[in-house]
Design a protein around this motif. Structure first.
Motif, PDB file in Angstrom:
ATOM      1  N   PRO A  81     -83.533 -52.020  54.646  1.00  0.00           N
ATOM      2  CA  PRO A  81     -83.505 -52.849  53.163  1.00  0.00           C
ATOM      3  C   PRO A  81     -84.098 -51.583  52.188  1.00  0.00           C
ATOM      4  CG  PRO A  81     -84.716 -54.181  54.563  1.00  0.00           C
ATOM      5  CD  PRO A  81     -84.356 -53.166  55.309  1.00  0.00           C
ATOM      6  N   ALA A  82     -85.241 -50.771  52.892  1.00  0.00           N
ATOM      7  CA  ALA A  82     -85.609 -49.578  51.727  1.00  0.00           C
ATOM      8  C   ALA A  82     -84.269 -48.700  51.401  1.00  0.00           C
ATOM      9  CB  ALA A  82     -86.648 -48.945  52.723  1.00  0.00           C
ATOM     10  N   THR A  83     -83.369 -48.152  52.270  1.00  0.00           N
ATOM     11  CA  THR A  83     -82.235 -47.456  51.839  1.00  0.00           C
ATOM     12  C   THR A  83     -81.492 -48.386  51.069  1.00  0.00           C
ATOM     13  OG1 THR A  83     -81.274 -47.830  54.167  1.00  0.00           O
ATOM     14  CG2 THR A  83     -82.464 -45.984  53.904  1.00  0.00           C
ATOM     15  N   GLY A  84     -81.288 -49.517  51.258  1.00  0.00           N
ATOM     16  CA  GLY A  84     -80.377 -50.652  50.341  1.00  0.00           C
ATOM     17  C   GLY A  84     -80.916 -50.566  49.168  1.00  0.00           C
ATOM     18  N   PHE A  85     -82.296 -50.558  48.969  1.00  0.00           N
ATOM     19  CA  PHE A  85     -82.790 -50.507  47.454  1.00  0.00           C
ATOM     20  C   PHE A  85     -82.763 -49.245  46.880  1.00  0.00           C
ATOM     21  CE2 PHE A  85     -85.358 -54.360  48.812  1.00  0.00           C
ATOM     22  CZ  PHE A  85     -84.652 -55.195  47.654  1.00  0.00           C
ATOM     23  N   MET A  86     -82.702 -48.138  47.773  1.00  0.00           N
ATOM     24  CA  MET A  86     -82.452 -46.798  47.215  1.00  0.00           C
ATOM     25  C   MET A  86     -81.157 -46.634  46.646  1.00  0.00           C
ATOM     26  SD  MET A  86     -84.744 -44.530  49.824  1.00  0.00           S
ATOM     27  CE  MET A  86     -84.281 -42.962  49.347  1.00  0.00           C
ATOM     28  N   SER A  87     -80.240 -47.149  47.467  1.00  0.00           N
ATOM     29  CA  SER A  87     -78.862 -47.014  46.973  1.00  0.00           C
ATOM     30  C   SER A  87     -78.185 -47.636  45.798  1.00  0.00           C
ATOM     31  CB  SER A  87     -77.810 -47.581  48.206  1.00  0.00           C
ATOM     32  OG  SER A  87     -77.835 -48.904  48.141  1.00  0.00           O
ATOM     33  N   LEU A  88     -79.353 -48.670  45.199  1.00  0.00           N
ATOM     34  CA  LEU A  88     -79.226 -49.448  43.907  1.00  0.00           C
ATOM     35  C   LEU A  88     -79.203 -48.376  42.903  1.00  0.00           C
ATOM     36  CD1 LEU A  88     -80.506 -52.845  44.761  1.00  0.00           C
ATOM     37  CD2 LEU A  88     -78.199 -52.355  44.212  1.00  0.00           C
ATOM     38  N   SER A  89     -80.420 -47.584  43.136  1.00  0.00           N
ATOM     39  CA  SER A  89     -80.603 -46.562  42.070  1.00  0.00           C
ATOM     40  C   SER A  89     -79.742 -45.323  42.087  1.00  0.00           C
ATOM     41  CB  SER A  89     -82.222 -46.002  42.110  1.00  0.00           C
ATOM     42  OG  SER A  89     -82.325 -45.188  43.154  1.00  0.00           O
ATOM     43  N   GLU A  90     -79.246 -45.245  43.168  1.00  0.00           N
ATOM     44  CA  GLU A  90     -78.016 -44.057  43.074  1.00  0.00           C
ATOM     45  C   GLU A  90     -76.616 -44.377  43.455  1.00  0.00           C
ATOM     46  OE1 GLU A  90     -76.581 -40.814  42.799  1.00  0.00           O
ATOM     47  OE2 GLU A  90     -78.891 -40.491  42.790  1.00  0.00           O
ATOM     48  N   ARG A  91     -76.051 -44.925  42.242  1.00  0.00           N
ATOM     49  CA  ARG A  91     -74.679 -45.738  42.205  1.00  0.00           C
ATOM     50  C   ARG A  91     -73.464 -44.576  42.398  1.00  0.00           C
ATOM     51  NH1 ARG A  91     -74.866 -49.536  44.597  1.00  0.00           N
ATOM     52  NH2 ARG A  91     -72.871 -50.561  43.692  1.00  0.00           N
ATOM     53  N   THR A  92     -73.804 -43.594  43.420  1.00  0.00           N
ATOM     54  CA  THR A  92     -72.507 -42.497  43.467  1.00  0.00           C
ATOM     55  C   THR A  92     -72.414 -42.718  45.116  1.00  0.00           C
ATOM     56  OG1 THR A  92     -74.095 -40.706  43.847  1.00  0.00           O
ATOM     57  CG2 THR A  92     -73.284 -41.242  41.821  1.00  0.00           C
ATOM     58  N   ARG A  93     -71.705 -41.860  45.630  1.00  0.00           N
ATOM     59  CA  ARG A  93     -71.323 -41.684  47.185  1.00  0.00           C
ATOM     60  C   ARG A  93     -72.794 -41.469  47.848  1.00  0.00           C
ATOM     61  NH1 ARG A  93     -67.879 -36.478  47.954  1.00  0.00           N
ATOM     62  NH2 ARG A  93     -68.317 -37.252  50.470  1.00  0.00           N
ATOM     63  N   TRP A  94     -73.693 -40.736  47.286  1.00  0.00           N
ATOM     64  CA  TRP A  94     -74.998 -40.685  47.829  1.00  0.00           C
ATOM     65  C   TRP A  94     -75.751 -41.831  48.141  1.00  0.00           C
ATOM     66  CZ3 TRP A  94     -74.834 -36.320  50.180  1.00  0.00           C
ATOM     67  CH2 TRP A  94     -73.972 -35.128  49.640  1.00  0.00           C
ATOM     68  N   GLY A  95     -75.664 -42.776  47.446  1.00  0.00           N
ATOM     69  CA  GLY A  95     -75.939 -44.226  47.901  1.00  0.00           C
ATOM     70  C   GLY A  95     -75.757 -44.377  49.076  1.00  0.00           C
ATOM     71  N   SER A  96     -74.356 -44.538  49.353  1.00  0.00           N
ATOM     72  CA  SER A  96     -73.711 -44.863  50.636  1.00  0.00           C
ATOM     73  C   SER A  96     -74.320 -44.078  51.676  1.00  0.00           C
ATOM     74  CB  SER A  96     -72.170 -44.879  50.549  1.00  0.00           C
ATOM     75  OG  SER A  96     -71.503 -45.771  49.530  1.00  0.00           O
ATOM     76  N   VAL A  97     -74.367 -42.785  51.422  1.00  0.00           N
ATOM     77  CA  VAL A  97     -74.976 -41.848  52.779  1.00  0.00           C
ATOM     78  C   VAL A  97     -76.450 -42.018  52.884  1.00  0.00           C
ATOM     79  CG1 VAL A  97     -75.754 -39.436  53.024  1.00  0.00           C
ATOM     80  CG2 VAL A  97     -73.569 -39.867  51.707  1.00  0.00           C
ATOM     81  N   THR A  98     -77.153 -42.587  51.670  1.00  0.00           N
ATOM     82  CA  THR A  98     -78.657 -43.036  52.218  1.00  0.00           C
ATOM     83  C   THR A  98     -78.516 -44.107  53.159  1.00  0.00           C
ATOM     84  OG1 THR A  98     -79.251 -42.347  49.991  1.00  0.00           O
ATOM     85  CG2 THR A  98     -80.644 -43.716  51.139  1.00  0.00           C
ATOM     86  N   VAL A  99     -77.646 -45.073  52.823  1.00  0.00           N
ATOM     87  CA  VAL A  99     -77.771 -46.457  53.615  1.00  0.00           C
ATOM     88  C   VAL A  99     -77.184 -45.944  55.129  1.00  0.00           C
ATOM     89  CG1 VAL A  99     -76.788 -48.472  54.116  1.00  0.00           C
ATOM     90  CG2 VAL A  99     -77.304 -47.800  51.826  1.00  0.00           C
TER      91      VAL A  99
END
Length: 122
Positions: A81-99
């Protein structure tokens, strides 16, 4: 703990990591379907937390420190959930990398939880 549930959490986390990693490879942010996958993994981790707490309350204990065991259980529940929320603020490929990275971390936490509990002895 239930070995099958630990394996299920670990395997679904690795599947999520591969899926989000593929999205990152395709230069895509996390999408709704990814969040459904994150929810499935998170529900499994939450079930593991509840079962772990019930077993502790019932008098069973891990081979290692109970405090360390609880910290790993809580970390496992919070990881995706933490990385999912972070991916919402990073709406690029890096959000997917974070998750994807968070899901790999969860899989590693599962291996450690298995060891802490007793490696199948409990």
């Amino acid at each position: 703990m239930i070995d099958a549930l630990t394996v299920a959490v670990g395997v679904t986390a690795l599947l999520l990591a591969a899926w989000c990693g593929f999205a990152a490879y395709r230069d895509e942010p996390t999408k709704d379907w990814h969040f459904i996958g994150m929810a499935v993994v998170s529900v499994l981790a939450l079930a593991q937390l509840v079962i772990g707490l019930v077993q502790l309350a019932g008098g069973r204990s891990p081979d290692e420190s109970t405090a360390v065991f609880l910290a790993y259980l809580i970390g496992a529940v919070a990881c995706v959930p933490a990385t999912g929320f972070m991916s919402l603020s990073e709406r690029t490929r890096w959000g997917s990398v974070t998750v994807a990275a968070g899901a790999v971390v969860l899989a590693v936490l599962e291996v450690r939880l298995y060891d802490i509990w007793g490696g199948g002895h409990g």
